[in-house]
Write a protein that holds these residues in place. Structure first.
Motif, PDB file in Angstrom:
ATOM      1  N   GLU A 163      -1.108 133.232 135.498  1.00  0.00           N
ATOM      2  CA  GLU A 163      -1.362 132.935 134.086  1.00  0.00           C
ATOM      3  C   GLU A 163      -1.616 134.192 133.262  1.00  0.00           C
ATOM      4  O   GLU A 163      -1.196 134.274 132.108  1.00  0.00           O
ATOM      5  N   ILE A 164      -2.311 135.178 133.810  1.00  0.00           N
ATOM      6  CA  ILE A 164      -2.574 136.396 133.039  1.00  0.00           C
ATOM      7  C   ILE A 164      -1.272 137.162 132.807  1.00  0.00           C
ATOM      8  O   ILE A 164      -1.055 137.732 131.734  1.00  0.00           O
ATOM      9  N   LYS A 165      -0.397 137.115 133.784  1.00  0.00           N
ATOM     10  CA  LYS A 165       0.911 137.771 133.635  1.00  0.00           C
ATOM     11  C   LYS A 165       1.731 137.088 132.544  1.00  0.00           C
ATOM     12  O   LYS A 165       2.340 137.755 131.689  1.00  0.00           O
ATOM     13  N   GLU A 166       1.716 135.749 132.546  1.00  0.00           N
ATOM     14  CA  GLU A 166       2.458 134.993 131.527  1.00  0.00           C
ATOM     15  C   GLU A 166       1.865 135.207 130.138  1.00  0.00           C
ATOM     16  O   GLU A 166       2.599 135.324 129.150  1.00  0.00           O
ATOM     17  N   ALA A 167       0.540 135.266 130.057  1.00  0.00           N
ATOM     18  CA  ALA A 167      -0.125 135.464 128.764  1.00  0.00           C
ATOM     19  C   ALA A 167       0.192 136.840 128.195  1.00  0.00           C
ATOM     20  O   ALA A 167       0.449 136.987 126.987  1.00  0.00           O
ATOM     21  N   GLN A 168       0.185 137.848 129.040  1.00  0.00           N
ATOM     22  CA  GLN A 168       0.496 139.206 128.584  1.00  0.00           C
ATOM     23  C   GLN A 168       1.945 139.308 128.122  1.00  0.00           C
ATOM     24  O   GLN A 168       2.226 139.947 127.097  1.00  0.00           O
ATOM     25  N   ALA A 169       2.844 138.658 128.860  1.00  0.00           N
ATOM     26  CA  ALA A 169       4.257 138.660 128.469  1.00  0.00           C
ATOM     27  C   ALA A 169       4.453 137.891 127.164  1.00  0.00           C
ATOM     28  O   ALA A 169       5.212 138.317 126.284  1.00  0.00           O
ATOM     29  N   GLY A 170       3.754 136.773 127.018  1.00  0.00           N
ATOM     30  CA  GLY A 170       3.847 135.982 125.803  1.00  0.00           C
ATOM     31  C   GLY A 170       3.325 136.724 124.592  1.00  0.00           C
ATOM     32  O   GLY A 170       3.929 136.690 123.515  1.00  0.00           O
ATOM     33  N   LYS A 171       2.213 137.408 124.757  1.00  0.00           N
ATOM     34  CA  LYS A 171       1.641 138.197 123.666  1.00  0.00           C
ATOM     35  C   LYS A 171       2.596 139.314 123.255  1.00  0.00           C
ATOM     36  O   LYS A 171       2.811 139.565 122.062  1.00  0.00           O
ATOM     37  N   MET A 178       6.953 139.472 115.631  1.00  0.00           N
ATOM     38  CA  MET A 178       6.240 139.670 114.366  1.00  0.00           C
ATOM     39  C   MET A 178       6.541 141.050 113.769  1.00  0.00           C
ATOM     40  O   MET A 178       6.661 141.196 112.553  1.00  0.00           O
ATOM     41  N   LYS A 179       6.668 142.044 114.632  1.00  0.00           N
ATOM     42  CA  LYS A 179       6.999 143.394 114.155  1.00  0.00           C
ATOM     43  C   LYS A 179       8.401 143.422 113.552  1.00  0.00           C
ATOM     44  O   LYS A 179       8.634 144.006 112.480  1.00  0.00           O
ATOM     45  N   ALA A 180       9.348 142.747 114.239  1.00  0.00           N
ATOM     46  CA  ALA A 180      10.715 142.680 113.723  1.00  0.00           C
ATOM     47  C   ALA A 180      10.748 141.912 112.399  1.00  0.00           C
ATOM     48  O   ALA A 180      11.441 142.303 111.453  1.00  0.00           O
ATOM     49  N   ASP A 181       9.980 140.830 112.327  1.00  0.00           N
ATOM     50  CA  ASP A 181       9.900 140.019 111.107  1.00  0.00           C
ATOM     51  C   ASP A 181       9.398 140.848 109.926  1.00  0.00           C
ATOM     52  O   ASP A 181       9.927 140.755 108.805  1.00  0.00           O
ATOM     53  N   GLU A 233       0.686 130.599 115.411  1.00  0.00           N
ATOM     54  CA  GLU A 233       0.008 129.775 116.415  1.00  0.00           C
ATOM     55  C   GLU A 233       0.268 130.312 117.820  1.00  0.00           C
ATOM     56  O   GLU A 233      -0.626 130.309 118.670  1.00  0.00           O
ATOM     57  N   GLY A 234       1.494 130.775 118.068  1.00  0.00           N
ATOM     58  CA  GLY A 234       1.817 131.357 119.370  1.00  0.00           C
ATOM     59  C   GLY A 234       1.019 132.616 119.636  1.00  0.00           C
ATOM     60  O   GLY A 234       0.478 132.810 120.735  1.00  0.00           O
ATOM     61  N   LYS A 235       0.926 133.471 118.625  1.00  0.00           N
ATOM     62  CA  LYS A 235       0.157 134.712 118.782  1.00  0.00           C
ATOM     63  C   LYS A 235      -1.322 134.406 119.008  1.00  0.00           C
ATOM     64  O   LYS A 235      -1.965 134.992 119.883  1.00  0.00           O
ATOM     65  N   ASP A 236      -1.869 133.472 118.214  1.00  0.00           N
ATOM     66  CA  ASP A 236      -3.276 133.094 118.379  1.00  0.00           C
ATOM     67  C   ASP A 236      -3.534 132.541 119.775  1.00  0.00           C
ATOM     68  O   ASP A 236      -4.574 132.825 120.390  1.00  0.00           O
ATOM     69  N   HIS A 237      -2.585 131.760 120.275  1.00  0.00           N
ATOM     70  CA  HIS A 237      -2.728 131.159 121.608  1.00  0.00           C
ATOM     71  C   HIS A 237      -2.831 132.242 122.681  1.00  0.00           C
ATOM     72  O   HIS A 237      -3.761 132.229 123.500  1.00  0.00           O
TER      73      HIS A 237
END
Length: 535
Positions: A163-171, A178-181, A233-237
């Motif tokens: 889960e920590i690996k997935e969370a770091q990848a998701g972040k 967001m940077k591209a946006d 919401e994704g970033k906050d998650h």
């Protein structure tokens, strides 16, 4: 005098019998001919209340709530208290205010436990989390105790690493998008750009060009405002996961001030049932709205049982995994203060004090209280291989035998009758899930006088709790066990093949996904309740 009393009693009974207790003779809804599988194109008004519509009349697999109310015309129901054990409820929301439970035995604000129930000034419920907002996952709490060589620790460690690996990848992905946006907005000199804007953008920036095809695809299915909301919401998650839920150094319980491993340490929490931050109560406020937001007032959606319920708010579910102690005491609080139905839209896969919760479930059963609980949103089979996955709460102690007959586990369906009927995210299980109900894009109250579409088995569960409350309001002599079985037995059986986890290459008959293979139907439930109440 005695004869006169008997006469008056008989006269009163006859008067009541002639006023609102007429036998219901309607036939239950049944799928007599195959319904053509189709992807529903809902109108705006249908989308906001599709769970109340009818599979036969509207070709939408709702719970036929509108038709149930047609059966109940002229009948008088009693008020039923529904305990919402959740993240908190915004009791000031105009669409919920009329249905908020009030403890009339308590004098507000006097700092005295007037009703001697152990809780000071609990006018609308109780907040077992105090000012706490964020929490670890239970698996993190297991790891914090140290390696004891147990299988539980090993499983927790393996899950944490994943889960920590997935969370770091998701972040990282959210930050990347967001940077591209930000760069795209700067180059286009506009905030709400469109697919056409992107297609016409000639950029020299590698990041923009890398993300552009993905954004074109996304914005072809949603507008920019909705996209911004989803990304935030994704970033906050992922931020919350890394900072709080999966952070081995974070202690979210310290602010509460109790010992969460001592069930007898009960003097904690406060009476602020919304919680310290209004937005933190979004989940619970939405759940409460599904059950009880005012019907037919041209605001938001419609509650399943709004005319007949009082919502008792029990704040016990933080941003993170709930403590078994809070859930056990929260159930007992709701039971002791008059709730006849309790909704639990929460769950986890590790439990250090599950016996406390099992005892609370049995306590509720002894007091004739029905508990309705969400099946979970991991899109998996809870009974794969014939066993039972470790998901809490449950009513079986991870065996094939139920500990009490007052507990319903609910999975989620979408409004598409066909292969997409099972919600992509919904758990299922032939023995560990009882029924299914609408849980995709459900419109209901959110804090500070707002409304939103949310989805999850968290939304399916209160839909069923609402049906249970409706039954108990009009047929109060039926027991919690009877209401449970009425809901299960009266559902509409479905035998079509559906996608599992949203995968079109992985299908199973809907009839094999729960104990009943049925979708909850309020209309049928009222017909069966009426029939049972006359036996």
């Amino acid at each position: 005098m005695k004869f006169r009393s008997i006469y008056l009693s008989v006269a009163l009974a006859l008067a009541l019998a002639s006023c609102g207790t007429a036998k219901i003779t309607a036939e239950p809804i049944a799928i007599k001919t195959p319904i053509v599988a189709k992807k529903a194109a809902l109108t705006e008004s249908q989308e906001k209340r599709w769970s109340h519509l009818d599979i036969v009349k509207d070709s939408i697999p709702g719970m036929s709530v509108d038709r149930a109310y047609e059966l109940l015309k002229g009948k008088k129901g009693t008020k039923v208290i529904v305990g919402v054990v959740d993240s908190g409820v915004d009791i000031a929301h105009p669409d919920l205010k009329p249905v908020v439970w009030v403890n009339t035995k308590e004098i507000a604000g006097n700092g005295i436990d007037d009703d001697k129930n152990g809780f000071i000034d609990d006018v609308n419920g109780w907040n077992f989390l105090g000012n706490a907002e964020h929490e670890n996952l239970e698996l993190v709490r297991v790891l914090k105790k140290g390696d004891d060589g147990s299988e539980t620790y090993k499983r927790a460690k393996a899950e944490y690493d994943k889960e920590i690996k997935e969370a770091q990848a998701g972040k990282q992905q959210m930050d990347f998008i967001m940077k591209a946006d930000q760069k795209i907005r700067a180059e286009l000199k506009k905030e709400n750009y469109t697919v056409e804007d992107l297609k016409g953008l000639k950029s020299a920036d590698q990041l923009v060009n890398a993300v552009k095809p993905q954004l074109i695809q996304i914005l072809s299915t949603m507008d920019k405002a909705e996209f911004d909301k989803e990304i935030k919401e994704g970033k906050d998650h992922y931020d919350n996961q890394i900072e709080y839920n999966l952070n081995l150094k974070f202690d979210g319980r310290k602010i509460v001030g109790d010992n969460p491993n001592d069930i007898n340490d009960k003097k904690y929490g406060n009476n602020n049932v919304t919680g310290p931050v209004a937005d933190g109560a979004k989940h619970g406020t939405h759940v409460a709205g599904i059950i009880a937001q005012t019907r037919n007032n041209n605001l938001g959606g419609d509650g399943v049982a709004s005319n007949n319920v009082e919502i008792m708010a029990v704040r016990a579910v933080p941003d993170g995994d709930e403590y078994d102690k809070d859930i056990a005491l929260g159930i007992r609080y709701a039971v002791d203060n008059g709730a006849k139905v309790i909704n639990g839209s929460f769950g986890k896969y590790f439990s250090t004090h599950s016996d406390w919760v099992y005892d609370a479930i049995k306590y509720a059963a002894d007091k004739d209280v029905l508990i309705v609980c969400a099946a979970g949103n991991e899109g998996m089979d809870l009974n794969e291989g014939g066993g039972i996955k470790e998901r809490y709460p449950n009513d079986n102690r991870l065996s094939q035998k139920e500990i009490a007959d007052n507990f319903l586990t609910v999975g989620a369906i979408s409004y598409n009758y066909g292969p997409g009927l099972l919600a992509d995210f919904s758990n299922y299980g032939k023995t560990d899930v009882d029924v299914f109900a609408p849980g995709v894009r459900i419109y209901a109250t959110t804090p500070e006088n707002t409304y939103e579409f949310l989805q999850g088995t968290s939304m399916a569960s209160p839909n069923v709790a609402g049906v249970a409350a409706l039954i108990r309001a009009y047929y109060p002599k039926l027991t919690a066990s009877q209401v449970k079985h009425i809901i299960m037995d009266s559902g509409i059986p479905v035998s079509i093949d559906v996608n599992l986890g949203g995968d079109p290459d992985d299908k199973r008959s809907f009839s094999e996904l729960s104990r009943t293979g049925k979708i909850v139907n309020a209309y049928n439930a009222i017909i069966l309740a009426d029939k049972m109440s006359r036996k």
